[in-house]
Structures are given as C-alpha cells and as structure tokens.
Design a protein around this motif. Sequence first.
Motif, PDB file in Angstrom:
ATOM      1  N   ASP A   1       0.852  -1.182   0.000  1.00 55.77           N
ATOM      2  CA  ASP A   1       0.000   0.000   0.000  1.00 55.77           C
ATOM      3  C   ASP A   1       0.892   1.237   0.000  1.00 55.77           C
ATOM      4  O   ASP A   1       1.460   1.619   1.026  1.00 55.77           O
ATOM      5  CB  ASP A   1      -0.915  -0.007   1.225  1.00 55.77           C
ATOM      6  N   PHE A   2       1.022   1.860  -1.165  1.00 60.00           N
ATOM      7  CA  PHE A   2       1.923   3.013  -1.296  1.00 60.00           C
ATOM      8  C   PHE A   2       1.358   4.264  -0.623  1.00 60.00           C
ATOM      9  O   PHE A   2       2.095   5.229  -0.409  1.00 60.00           O
ATOM     10  CB  PHE A   2       2.206   3.294  -2.774  1.00 60.00           C
ATOM     11  N   THR A   3       0.071   4.268  -0.316  1.00 60.54           N
ATOM     12  CA  THR A   3      -0.534   5.447   0.319  1.00 60.54           C
ATOM     13  C   THR A   3      -0.272   5.493   1.823  1.00 60.54           C
ATOM     14  O   THR A   3      -0.490   6.508   2.463  1.00 60.54           O
ATOM     15  CB  THR A   3      -2.054   5.465   0.081  1.00 60.54           C
ATOM     16  N   MET A   4       0.180   4.363   2.389  1.00 60.76           N
ATOM     17  CA  MET A   4       0.327   4.272   3.845  1.00 60.76           C
ATOM     18  C   MET A   4       1.751   4.521   4.322  1.00 60.76           C
ATOM     19  O   MET A   4       1.982   4.674   5.514  1.00 60.76           O
ATOM     20  CB  MET A   4      -0.127   2.889   4.325  1.00 60.76           C
ATOM     21  N   SER A   5       2.706   4.553   3.410  1.00 63.97           N
ATOM     22  CA  SER A   5       4.089   4.678   3.853  1.00 63.97           C
ATOM     23  C   SER A   5       4.949   5.275   2.749  1.00 63.97           C
ATOM     24  O   SER A   5       4.770   4.956   1.565  1.00 63.97           O
ATOM     25  CB  SER A   5       4.655   3.308   4.247  1.00 63.97           C
ATOM     26  N   TYR A   6       5.852   6.167   3.140  1.00 62.66           N
ATOM     27  CA  TYR A   6       6.840   6.702   2.204  1.00 62.66           C
ATOM     28  C   TYR A   6       8.066   5.796   2.103  1.00 62.66           C
ATOM     29  O   TYR A   6       8.998   6.088   1.361  1.00 62.66           O
ATOM     30  CB  TYR A   6       7.268   8.110   2.625  1.00 62.66           C
ATOM     31  N   HIS A   7       8.035   4.713   2.865  1.00 64.59           N
ATOM     32  CA  HIS A   7       9.144   3.769   2.826  1.00 64.59           C
ATOM     33  C   HIS A   7       9.240   3.110   1.450  1.00 64.59           C
ATOM     34  O   HIS A   7      10.333   2.809   0.973  1.00 64.59           O
ATOM     35  CB  HIS A   7       8.927   2.717   3.916  1.00 64.59           C
TER      36      HIS A   7
ATOM     37  N   ASP B   1       8.649   4.267  -8.921  1.00 65.58           N
ATOM     38  CA  ASP B   1       9.420   5.102  -9.830  1.00 65.58           C
ATOM     39  C   ASP B   1       9.221   4.525 -11.224  1.00 65.58           C
ATOM     40  O   ASP B   1       9.953   3.644 -11.657  1.00 65.58           O
ATOM     41  CB  ASP B   1      10.892   5.096  -9.421  1.00 65.58           C
ATOM     42  N   GLY B   2       8.188   5.022 -11.936  1.00 65.40           N
ATOM     43  CA  GLY B   2       7.740   4.334 -13.143  1.00 65.40           C
ATOM     44  C   GLY B   2       7.139   3.005 -12.719  1.00 65.40           C
ATOM     45  O   GLY B   2       6.218   2.951 -11.902  1.00 65.40           O
ATOM     46  N   GLY B   3       7.698   1.904 -13.231  1.00 70.40           N
ATOM     47  CA  GLY B   3       7.283   0.588 -12.754  1.00 70.40           C
ATOM     48  C   GLY B   3       8.175   0.038 -11.668  1.00 70.40           C
ATOM     49  O   GLY B   3       7.885  -1.006 -11.077  1.00 70.40           O
ATOM     50  N   ASN B   4       9.284   0.734 -11.387  1.00 66.62           N
ATOM     51  CA  ASN B   4      10.257   0.242 -10.408  1.00 66.62           C
ATOM     52  C   ASN B   4       9.767   0.460  -8.983  1.00 66.62           C
ATOM     53  O   ASN B   4       9.050   1.428  -8.698  1.00 66.62           O
ATOM     54  CB  ASN B   4      11.601   0.943 -10.587  1.00 66.62           C
ATOM     55  N   LEU B   5      10.184  -0.415  -8.094  1.00 70.49           N
ATOM     56  CA  LEU B   5       9.903  -0.270  -6.672  1.00 70.49           C
ATOM     57  C   LEU B   5      11.153   0.271  -5.991  1.00 70.49           C
ATOM     58  O   LEU B   5      12.217  -0.341  -6.062  1.00 70.49           O
ATOM     59  CB  LEU B   5       9.519  -1.618  -6.062  1.00 70.49           C
ATOM     60  N   ALA B   6      11.009   1.410  -5.340  1.00 69.99           N
ATOM     61  CA  ALA B   6      12.109   2.004  -4.585  1.00 69.99           C
ATOM     62  C   ALA B   6      11.829   1.819  -3.097  1.00 69.99           C
ATOM     63  O   ALA B   6      10.743   2.144  -2.620  1.00 69.99           O
ATOM     64  CB  ALA B   6      12.253   3.486  -4.922  1.00 69.99           C
TER      65      ALA B   6
END
Length: 410
Positions: free
Chosen positions: A65-71, A75-80
């Motif tokens: 869940d990208f909305t719950m954490s800036y961790h 980045d495009g399709g990449n996961l940072a």
Amino acid sequence: MVYSLNTWEIFVMISAADIRPIFTQEPQDVIFPLDLSKSEIILNCAASGYPSPHYRWKQNGTDIDFTMSYHYRLDGGNLAISSPRTDQDIGMYQCLATNTLGTILSRKAKLQFAQNFQIRMNTVRIMLFFFFFCFPDLFYAWTFNDNPLYVQEDNRRFVSQETGNLYIAKVEPSDVGNYTCFVTNKEAQRSVQGPPTPLVQRTDGVMGEYEPKIEVRFPETIQAAKDSSVKLECFALGNPVPDISWRRLDGNPLPGKVKYSKSQAILEIPNFQQEDEGFYECIAGNLRGRNLAKGQLIFYAPPEWEQKIQNTYLSIHDNLFWECKASGKPNPLYTWLKNGERLNPEERIQIENGTLVITMLNVSDSGVYQCAAENKYQIIYANAELRVLGKSFIYNQKIQNDILASYGYT
C-alpha cells in the motif's frame, strides 16, 4: 494472407488496437550490502502494452500500500525502498502490470541483506603438515611474508574455496614465515585481511613417512543444478606428499569435459547435466598407502518451457482449450492465473496440471491468463490474452492481429 491497406489505415488500426501488458524488464534477486552508504534499493520492472500499463507490487504475496508509507514508492514501474531494514524488507517481491486488457504477474525476486563480516583465525602447527582456518565466505587467498603475490597452489599447498583454509601437506624450511588470509565478499563489495600468523617449524622430533590423511572432503550428497559448474575439493596430508586421482563408482568413465586444478585437488564438471550425476570418488595415495573420499552428485533442473499458451480470440459460447508444458527435475506443478489472481476450478472451468478448459465462453472470461510451472527451485510464467468477442468481430480481429504481428506487436 496479404491485406491491401494504405499507410493511414495501418496507422489507425495499430493506434486503436489494445495490446496486453508484456514485461520488458522483470525484478531480479538482490543482495543489499548493509555497510554501504546507499540508502535506497531499486527493484526494476517495466512492461509494454497499449494503453500503457500501470504498476503495483507484492511483498511476500501481499499488496504493498503506497498510500500508507513513504518507505516504498513507485518510480515508473520500479519499486524504490528507502532506508531499507532487515526486519521489514527481506522477502520475495513481485511486480504486477495492468492495462484495460488485464494484468500480468512477474517472476519472484528475493531481497536479502549481506551482513558485515570479519575474519576469525586459528592455527594448527605440526612439524610435517600445517593448515590455517579462515572465516568462510566467497573468495579466499593467502600471502606469505608480505609478498604481494598470493601463495601458489601445488601438490603441497592448497587453499579451499569452501572453507578458506590453507593446507601445506608437508612443511619444508622454506615455508617458515608469516601468512595472511584475504577474504573478498563480492556481494558486500569489500575485502578484509586477517592478521599475520606465523608458521614455526618444530624441531623436537622427526616425523617419518606416513599414509595419506584426507583433510579436505567434498560433501556426501551434493545437489547440482542443470548447466551449473560443479567443483569437488579433495586434499590430503601425508609423507611423501600424496597424489590425488578421481573416478566414478557407477562404472561410467569420468565426463570428458572435466577439468582439474594444478594439484588435482579440485575436480570441476562444467555444464552439469543429468548424465553427470552419480557417485564420485577421490583417491589420495603415496608409498605408505591410500585414503578415499566419496560423495553423490544429484541433478536438479528449474522448470523450462516446452510449450507455451498463445493469444486466443474466440466467440461467445465457444470453448477454450489451453495447454502448457514444462520440463524440470523434480517435475513442475502447474497453477493458472487470470489477471494476476489464482484461477480456481468451477462449473465451466476445468484445470488439470498444465491444461485449462473453459466451456461456453462469455465476455467476462476475457483477460490476461498465465500458466505457472513451479518446482522447489523456481517458478516460471507463460502469458497469453483471451479475448471473447461477438462472432461478427472475430474475422476483423484476426486480420488486425495478423497486421499487428507483422509490425512486431504480438
């Protein structure tokens, strides 16, 4: 079949055609060195398709869940992954790419962390043979009396790449001095060296000739992957210095492709195949006798596709039959997915190993399907689109598909 279409008609048809997501880059396994100054891990993922795909990720089977954490961030399709933590981020990651035609699930990528390491050393001194212990890791070398060149292996001296130990089968006066172990960890991107450790030859007695004693043995059972390079180590102490030889115990000759180290202490079998598995034996011999070590090489192979599913366009009420086949040892097990979710049997859907049958198709059956073949070593995916259309659209769709294929849009 040749279709007479002008350039504008081809452009309009290609531009208007929906194309399922197709991975152009999938995430790969990562070992992240903790002691580096890097503060971010990037897991790569990219897919082509029309409309352009959007992306999401799973960690250990659960949606991130990208909305719950800036961790975590996309980045495009990449996961940072920023400020990675061993307790939170270790595990298996998969990328999902979605457009209007459906979703595909990527290969699994494992994220691990490379721990800091130090050399632990101990020494054993005996008048006629000698060995040092070095902390196990990836690549080992030893120097002598601050010489910048590594100790060269021969019949008397051997450096095990399994343990890091340096062995001298029969110590001579020229061997007396200081020895230093160097360990290189490629994953952690660093090297360390141990403290200089002295070798002092004892003079309180003379040890006579004695039979070989194998100090370096390969394991009794070794799992060896298809196409891998397998190395067996065998080194013996003794006086006179023992000779090393190798043989197979199943009556077959050693593979013609085998390679030996200079001292014969390492037997290498490149490009390991099914016919190379079996029992191998190392023989250490001198004038006083001989000593034996043996072990079994067991072949395994990750899945490889023999037959994949292909894009299929059918009419309402038609039946779908798809089959995929993969080789591997152990034999792969099959699962089916639709738009990234596991497909389960029901009244119209029959699943048996690598076959999928859907009867009386309806428009809701359209989507992107994946056949997954998995054994204990790996999972692979074959992807295809099922598009269920009214009968009047089938002919035009086939023409469109042929044109798209001629332009490289498959």
